[in-house]
Write a protein that holds these residues in place. Structure first.
Motif, short mmCIF file in Angstrom:
data_model
loop_
_atom_site.label_atom_id
_atom_site.label_comp_id
_atom_site.label_asym_id
_atom_site.label_seq_id
_atom_site.Cartn_x
_atom_site.Cartn_y
_atom_site.Cartn_z
N ASP A 99 0.86 -1.19 0.00
CA ASP A 99 0.00 0.00 0.00
C ASP A 99 0.89 1.23 0.00
N LYS A 100 0.83 1.98 -1.12
CA LYS A 100 1.81 3.04 -1.32
C LYS A 100 1.12 4.25 -1.97
N PRO A 101 1.28 5.46 -1.41
CA PRO A 101 0.74 6.65 -2.08
C PRO A 101 1.49 6.90 -3.39
N PRO A 102 0.95 7.75 -4.28
CA PRO A 102 -0.31 8.49 -4.15
C PRO A 102 -1.51 7.62 -4.50
N TYR A 103 -2.71 8.11 -4.15
CA TYR A 103 -3.93 7.35 -4.37
C TYR A 103 -4.87 8.13 -5.29
N ALA A 132 1.89 6.54 3.85
CA ALA A 132 0.45 6.20 3.80
C ALA A 132 -0.18 6.35 5.16
N LEU A 166 -1.33 10.07 6.41
CA LEU A 166 -2.51 10.77 5.92
C LEU A 166 -3.54 10.88 7.04
N ARG A 225 -5.73 7.90 8.60
CA ARG A 225 -5.41 6.60 8.00
C ARG A 225 -4.94 5.59 9.04
N LYS A 241 3.41 -0.24 -6.08
CA LYS A 241 2.10 -0.68 -5.62
C LYS A 241 1.88 -2.10 -6.14
N HIS A 244 -1.42 9.47 -9.15
CA HIS A 244 -2.51 9.02 -8.30
C HIS A 244 -3.61 8.34 -9.10
#
Length: 328
Positions: free
Chosen positions: A145-149, A180, A183, A186, A209, A226
């Motif tokens: 699980d890795k930004p950006p989203y 992550a 945020l 989160r 990701k 994202h």
């Protein structure tokens, strides 16, 4: 097109049959009529005409003010409304058809893949395909699980979305890149998921990701932004085996995230426990302030107070205190 020579109806496409259309046309020429008046004009049984009028009234083509005689509604407004309603229904059918196609495609990808990697492109295609996979794992989900989203849809609730999978026994092992967890809100969501059964860990950085479903299919977004306009779908192959091995190697290195108690425990309030967990997870002072919804100065005061309470002089020692309590 309707065959009028065989008694068809121009309005058939919006749910009006041939006889109902005859009654409506008659009413357009004889407004403010009773059912008996129209029956006489059409030379049809009054009961049959009454049923047609009731149906037309339900469709919004006919009105009967305060139970008086029948009058037609303006065709432009009434038929336009029916056309828009039917268009909306057809849009729903089109959406359902897309789901059926996705389900067929998912089955085909799982059972009849002929290439180790397939690319799915286009925002809508990627979104539908990804959502279909997220709701269909049978045994396990492994993820980086890795930004950006991408911006989540309005009202999206991460806990509510994952809860059904956990309740039916799907193993969820997620490694969160540290940004992550910084945020707003989160970390609270992640710790709640851990309480529900998710196995979560964290690392400062992740290489990409990654989503692996049932160890039979992997998804890799091909865009670093994202919004992903293309994804690589990896089928059973040496490449899939390598991605699973990559995940397991990072899993061994990652720091576990535990469930923070909802009530005071071990001499700490629930909020102090949250602060200690965030320290152990490596969150910065600014990130902790965002998580708590307070100013940076207030967050630093609380951090200092918690570290003093657990006799920690460094963040490493605070992390050890959180680990000792099972919160990371």
């Amino acid at each position: 097109m309707p065959n009028l020579d065989r008694g068809g109806s121009v309005l058939e496409a919006v749910g009006v049959d041939a006889f109902e259309e005859r009654v409506y046309r008659a009413l357009l020429g004889l407004p403010d009529s009773s059912a008996a008046d129209l029956a006489a004009a059409l030379r049809e049984p009054a009961r049959k005409v009454s049923r047609a009028l009731a149906r037309l009234e339900g469709l919004g083509l006919v009105r009967r003010p305060e139970g008086r005689r029948f009058a037609p509604v303006s065709p432009e407004a009434a038929i336009g409304m029916l056309v828009n309603q039917r268009r909306a229904e057809l849009d729903e059918v089109r959406g359902a058809a897309a789901e059926f196609v996705d389900a067929f495609r998912l089955r085909d990808l799982r059972n009849h893949a002929t290439h180790p990697v397939e690319v799915v492109s286009g925002l809508d295609e990627v979104r539908r395909f990804s959502v279909g996979l997220q709701h269909n794992p049978e045994k396990s989900v492994l993820s980086f699980d890795k930004p950006p989203y991408a911006t989540p849809p309005a009202g999206y609730d991460e806990v509510a979305a994952e809860r059904p999978l956990l309740e039916r026994g799907v193993e969820m092992r997620i490694i969160y890149e540290r940004p992550a967890l910084q945020l707003p809100g989160r970390l609270a969501s992640v710790t709640e998921l851990v309480r529900l059964g998710e196995k979560a860990r964290t690392l400062p950085t992740l290489p990409l990701k990654l989503y692996i479903y049932d160890r039979r299919l992997a998804i890799i977004p091909l865009s670093g932004s994202h919004v992903s306009e293309a994804i690589a779908v990896v089928h059973p192959s040496a490449l899939l085996d390598a991605l699973i091995a990559l995940f397991e190697a990072y899993w061994e290195r990652a720091t576990p995230i535990g469930a923070v108690p909802a009530r005071a425990t071990d001499g700490l309030s629930s909020q102090e426990a949250r602060v200690l967990t965030m320290l152990g997870a490596g969150l910065s002072d600014q990130a902790i302030a965002r998580q708590l919804g307070v100013s940076l100065r207030t967050a630093r005061r609380r951090i200092t107070a918690v570290m003093e309470q657990v006799h920690a002089q460094t963040r490493f020692q605070a992390g050890a205190a959180a680990a000792h309590r099972g919160w990371i």
